[in-house]
Motif scaffolding. Structure first.
Motif, short mmCIF file in Angstrom:
data_model
loop_
_atom_site.label_atom_id
_atom_site.label_comp_id
_atom_site.label_asym_id
_atom_site.label_seq_id
_atom_site.Cartn_x
_atom_site.Cartn_y
_atom_site.Cartn_z
N LEU A 39 0.85 -1.20 0.00
CA LEU A 39 0.00 0.00 0.00
C LEU A 39 0.88 1.24 0.00
O LEU A 39 1.86 1.31 0.75
N SER A 40 0.48 2.25 -0.77
CA SER A 40 1.14 3.55 -0.67
C SER A 40 0.50 4.31 0.49
O SER A 40 -0.57 3.93 1.00
N VAL A 41 1.14 5.38 0.90
CA VAL A 41 0.57 6.21 1.97
C VAL A 41 -0.78 6.78 1.52
O VAL A 41 -1.74 6.78 2.30
N ASN A 42 -0.86 7.24 0.28
CA ASN A 42 -2.13 7.78 -0.21
C ASN A 42 -3.22 6.72 -0.28
O ASN A 42 -4.38 7.00 0.03
N ASP A 48 -8.49 4.68 4.98
CA ASP A 48 -8.74 5.18 6.33
C ASP A 48 -9.86 6.22 6.35
O ASP A 48 -10.76 6.15 7.19
N VAL A 49 -9.79 7.17 5.42
CA VAL A 49 -10.83 8.21 5.37
C VAL A 49 -12.20 7.59 5.13
O VAL A 49 -13.18 7.94 5.81
N LEU A 50 -12.29 6.66 4.18
CA LEU A 50 -13.57 6.03 3.91
C LEU A 50 -14.08 5.21 5.09
O LEU A 50 -15.28 5.16 5.36
N SER A 51 -13.16 4.58 5.82
CA SER A 51 -13.58 3.75 6.96
C SER A 51 -14.19 4.59 8.07
O SER A 51 -14.96 4.08 8.88
N ARG A 52 -13.86 5.86 8.11
CA ARG A 52 -14.36 6.74 9.17
C ARG A 52 -15.70 7.40 8.84
O ARG A 52 -16.25 8.12 9.67
N GLN A 62 -15.35 15.12 -2.38
CA GLN A 62 -15.07 15.20 -0.94
C GLN A 62 -13.84 14.38 -0.59
O GLN A 62 -13.02 14.80 0.22
N LEU A 63 -13.71 13.21 -1.19
CA LEU A 63 -12.56 12.35 -0.93
C LEU A 63 -11.27 13.03 -1.37
O LEU A 63 -10.27 13.01 -0.64
N ALA A 64 -11.28 13.68 -2.53
CA ALA A 64 -10.11 14.41 -3.02
C ALA A 64 -9.69 15.47 -2.01
O ALA A 64 -8.50 15.62 -1.71
N GLY A 65 -10.65 16.19 -1.46
CA GLY A 65 -10.34 17.21 -0.46
C GLY A 65 -9.81 16.60 0.83
O GLY A 65 -8.89 17.13 1.44
N ALA A 66 -10.38 15.47 1.23
CA ALA A 66 -9.97 14.84 2.49
C ALA A 66 -8.56 14.28 2.42
O ALA A 66 -7.85 14.27 3.42
N VAL A 67 -8.14 13.80 1.26
CA VAL A 67 -6.80 13.21 1.13
C VAL A 67 -5.80 14.19 0.52
O VAL A 67 -4.64 13.85 0.33
N VAL A 68 -6.26 15.40 0.23
CA VAL A 68 -5.43 16.50 -0.29
C VAL A 68 -4.71 16.09 -1.58
O VAL A 68 -3.50 16.14 -1.69
N LEU A 69 -5.52 15.62 -2.53
CA LEU A 69 -5.04 15.29 -3.87
C LEU A 69 -5.95 15.98 -4.88
O LEU A 69 -7.10 16.30 -4.56
N GLN A 71 -8.47 16.16 -8.07
CA GLN A 71 -9.56 15.24 -8.38
C GLN A 71 -9.10 14.15 -9.35
O GLN A 71 -9.46 12.99 -9.21
N SER A 72 -8.24 14.52 -10.32
CA SER A 72 -7.78 13.51 -11.28
C SER A 72 -6.86 12.50 -10.60
O SER A 72 -6.94 11.30 -10.88
N ALA A 73 -6.00 12.94 -9.69
CA ALA A 73 -5.12 12.01 -8.97
C ALA A 73 -5.95 11.09 -8.08
O ALA A 73 -5.67 9.89 -7.98
N THR A 74 -6.99 11.64 -7.46
CA THR A 74 -7.86 10.82 -6.62
C THR A 74 -8.60 9.79 -7.46
O THR A 74 -8.72 8.63 -7.06
N THR A 75 -9.06 10.19 -8.63
CA THR A 75 -9.76 9.26 -9.52
C THR A 75 -8.85 8.10 -9.91
O THR A 75 -9.26 6.94 -9.89
N ARG A 76 -7.60 8.40 -10.27
CA ARG A 76 -6.65 7.33 -10.63
C ARG A 76 -6.38 6.42 -9.44
O ARG A 76 -6.32 5.20 -9.57
N LEU A 77 -6.21 7.00 -8.25
CA LEU A 77 -5.95 6.24 -7.04
C LEU A 77 -7.13 5.33 -6.71
O LEU A 77 -6.96 4.13 -6.42
N VAL A 78 -8.33 5.86 -6.79
CA VAL A 78 -9.53 5.07 -6.52
C VAL A 78 -9.66 3.95 -7.55
O VAL A 78 -10.00 2.82 -7.20
N ALA A 79 -9.35 4.24 -8.80
CA ALA A 79 -9.43 3.20 -9.84
C ALA A 79 -8.46 2.05 -9.53
O ALA A 79 -8.82 0.87 -9.69
N ARG A 80 -7.25 2.38 -9.09
CA ARG A 80 -6.28 1.32 -8.73
C ARG A 80 -6.81 0.48 -7.57
O ARG A 80 -6.71 -0.75 -7.57
#
Length: 153
Positions: A39-42, A48-52, A62-69, A71-80
């Protein structure tokens, strides 16, 4: 009204010190989470954010804001994470433009396994940082912020 040069330099030094502490902690977390849980830190942070969240899901924005990424980086991370079976995405029932990311059972199990590793790495990174005089005040601040608030205070 401009700030005196010494105040500007003090602010810059404060930022450099904070950045140094952050880099040390993130490096330690990255090594431990990657080697033990793949797992990467992100990725850990997203799980962790989703579990809470009450229903273990959150809108992508909202997830992008919570993990400070971005929106496109968050989308790629979520897809992985979705490809690995740790997250699922679905459309919002009330707003078809909204997409939710949701923690799966496999994602929760991975997070449960990784959380002790994360917490130990964080504890160790802070203990090591405490040994450096310039980082001690920041470590003390982090520790003070992490203490539960006193009841009635």
């Amino acid at each position: 009204m401009s700030m005196p040069d010494d105040a500007i330099e003090a602010r810059a030094q404060g930022w450099r010190t904070l950045a140094a502490l952050h880099a040390r902690i993130e490096d330690r977390l990255a090594r431990e989470l990657e080697s033990r849980h793949d797992l990467s830190v992100n990725e850990y942070t997203v799980l962790d954010v989703l579990s809470r969240q009450d229903e273990h899901h959150m809108r992508m924005q909202q997830l992008a804001g919570a993990v400070v990424l971005s929106q496109s980086a968050t989308t790629r991370l979520v897809a992985r994470l979705e490809d690995r079976g740790y997250l699922a995405r679905h459309l919002c029932a009330t707003d078809r433009r909204g997409i939710y990311s949701e923690l799966t059972e496999a994602g929760q199990a991975l997070l449960d396994a990784a959380r002790p590793t994360h917490d130990a790495a964080l504890r160790e990174a802070l203990a090591a940082a405490r040994q450096q005089e310039e980082l001690q005040p920041l470590v003390e601040t982090v520790e003070r912020l992490s203490r539960p608030a006193a009841v009635g205070a």
